[in-house]
Design a protein around this motif. Structure first.
Motif, PDB file in Angstrom:
ATOM      1  N   GLN A  96       0.840  -1.202   0.000  1.00  0.00           N
ATOM      2  CA  GLN A  96       0.000   0.000   0.000  1.00  0.00           C
ATOM      3  C   GLN A  96       0.874   1.249   0.000  1.00  0.00           C
ATOM      4  O   GLN A  96       1.836   1.324   0.767  1.00  0.00           O
ATOM      5  N   TRP A  97       0.490   2.239  -0.805  1.00  0.00           N
ATOM      6  CA  TRP A  97       1.154   3.534  -0.719  1.00  0.00           C
ATOM      7  C   TRP A  97       0.753   4.217   0.577  1.00  0.00           C
ATOM      8  O   TRP A  97      -0.414   4.161   0.983  1.00  0.00           O
ATOM      9  N   ILE A  98       1.721   4.894   1.214  1.00  0.00           N
ATOM     10  CA  ILE A  98       1.435   5.766   2.350  1.00  0.00           C
ATOM     11  C   ILE A  98       1.895   7.170   1.969  1.00  0.00           C
ATOM     12  O   ILE A  98       2.527   7.371   0.931  1.00  0.00           O
ATOM     13  N   SER A 116       8.119  11.840  13.033  1.00  0.00           N
ATOM     14  CA  SER A 116       8.536  11.455  14.379  1.00  0.00           C
ATOM     15  C   SER A 116       8.447   9.940  14.577  1.00  0.00           C
ATOM     16  O   SER A 116       9.159   9.380  15.409  1.00  0.00           O
ATOM     17  N   PHE A 117       7.596   9.257  13.829  1.00  0.00           N
ATOM     18  CA  PHE A 117       7.470   7.800  13.895  1.00  0.00           C
ATOM     19  C   PHE A 117       7.848   7.238  12.527  1.00  0.00           C
ATOM     20  O   PHE A 117       7.395   7.744  11.496  1.00  0.00           O
ATOM     21  N   THR A 118       8.690   6.204  12.509  1.00  0.00           N
ATOM     22  CA  THR A 118       9.019   5.500  11.269  1.00  0.00           C
ATOM     23  C   THR A 118       8.994   4.001  11.526  1.00  0.00           C
ATOM     24  O   THR A 118       9.100   3.554  12.678  1.00  0.00           O
ATOM     25  N   TYR A 119       8.858   3.224  10.465  1.00  0.00           N
ATOM     26  CA  TYR A 119       8.756   1.769  10.589  1.00  0.00           C
ATOM     27  C   TYR A 119       9.422   1.100   9.384  1.00  0.00           C
ATOM     28  O   TYR A 119       8.867   0.230   8.750  1.00  0.00           O
ATOM     29  N   TRP A 120      10.641   1.566   9.072  1.00  0.00           N
ATOM     30  CA  TRP A 120      11.375   1.072   7.909  1.00  0.00           C
ATOM     31  C   TRP A 120      11.729  -0.407   8.064  1.00  0.00           C
ATOM     32  O   TRP A 120      12.025  -0.868   9.167  1.00  0.00           O
ATOM     33  N   GLY A 121      11.729  -1.106   6.936  1.00  0.00           N
ATOM     34  CA  GLY A 121      12.234  -2.471   6.899  1.00  0.00           C
ATOM     35  C   GLY A 121      13.750  -2.447   7.004  1.00  0.00           C
ATOM     36  O   GLY A 121      14.377  -1.392   6.854  1.00  0.00           O
ATOM     37  N   ARG A 142       4.989  -2.442   2.995  1.00  0.00           N
ATOM     38  CA  ARG A 142       5.155  -3.752   2.370  1.00  0.00           C
ATOM     39  C   ARG A 142       4.142  -4.751   2.928  1.00  0.00           C
ATOM     40  O   ARG A 142       3.402  -4.455   3.860  1.00  0.00           O
ATOM     41  N   ARG A 143       4.165  -5.946   2.364  1.00  0.00           N
ATOM     42  CA  ARG A 143       3.264  -7.006   2.822  1.00  0.00           C
ATOM     43  C   ARG A 143       3.467  -7.341   4.302  1.00  0.00           C
ATOM     44  O   ARG A 143       2.527  -7.730   4.989  1.00  0.00           O
ATOM     45  N   ASP A 144       4.705  -7.176   4.796  1.00  0.00           N
ATOM     46  CA  ASP A 144       4.994  -7.477   6.196  1.00  0.00           C
ATOM     47  C   ASP A 144       4.732  -6.277   7.106  1.00  0.00           C
ATOM     48  O   ASP A 144       4.976  -6.327   8.305  1.00  0.00           O
ATOM     49  N   GLY A 145       4.235  -5.175   6.537  1.00  0.00           N
ATOM     50  CA  GLY A 145       3.916  -3.980   7.313  1.00  0.00           C
ATOM     51  C   GLY A 145       5.056  -2.976   7.405  1.00  0.00           C
ATOM     52  O   GLY A 145       4.833  -1.821   7.740  1.00  0.00           O
ATOM     53  N   ARG A 146       6.267  -3.421   7.135  1.00  0.00           N
ATOM     54  CA  ARG A 146       7.424  -2.512   7.193  1.00  0.00           C
ATOM     55  C   ARG A 146       7.411  -1.570   6.002  1.00  0.00           C
ATOM     56  O   ARG A 146       6.821  -1.862   4.972  1.00  0.00           O
TER      57      ARG A 146
END
Length: 164
Positions: A96-98, A116-121, A142-146
């Protein structure tokens, strides 16, 4: 079974109802799979004070952003782990695009808020340049949420967000 015979035999189904059941219009899911609740529009999901729309079609990042804008929304801006977890679950392991994009070397949310919040793979963002032509300036979940930086012209599903 012949469709015309089916419509005549059943009789109570209207053409518009059959269209809704068999294939929803572009950019919308069948109504039976959408949530309604709170103060969000029909077909949007609510978490706290935000409403979210999960597309069923794929578009380039810019087209996805415009789609959200046409609905008085923006591509999703993720501010917390709680919101990330909610979106990841609702995204059903689909890319999904964010609303995060590289602008002049810095990552910026579409609404101008700080990252302020990130969730990089792992290893992301890496700005891998495909065929030495296209930089990865847009961000997908991504599919794994990262999160992953990706070429903005890649067709993906997207998530819109607006206030409840």
């Amino acid at each position: 079974m012949d469709t015309k015979w089916f419509l005549v035999t059943v009789g109570f189904l209207l053409v518009s109802q059959v269209t809704l059941c068999l294939g929803a219009a572009e950019d919308s899911r069948p109504i039976a799979k959408r949530s309604t609740g709170g103060s969000c529009p029909r077909g949007w999901d609510q978490l706290d004070n935000s409403c979210y729309f999960f597309s069923w079609h794929e578009r380039k990042w810019e087209d996805a952003r415009n789609h959200c804008g046409a609905r008085n929304a923006h591509l999703v801006v993720i501010n917390s782990q709680k919101e990330q977890d909610f979106l990841e679950r609702k995204a059903e392991s689909r890319r999904q695009w964010i609303g995060l994009r590289r602008d002049g070397g810095s990552w910026r949310w579409v609404n101008g808020s700080p990252t302020s919040f990130t969730y990089w793979g792992g290893g992301e963002p890496n700005n891998l340049v495909h065929f030495l032509i296209y930089p990865e300036n847009c961000v997908e979940m991504r599919r794994d949420g990262r999160w992953n930086d990706e070429i903005c012209h890649t067709p993906l599903r997207w998530i819109c967000e607006k206030s409840a």
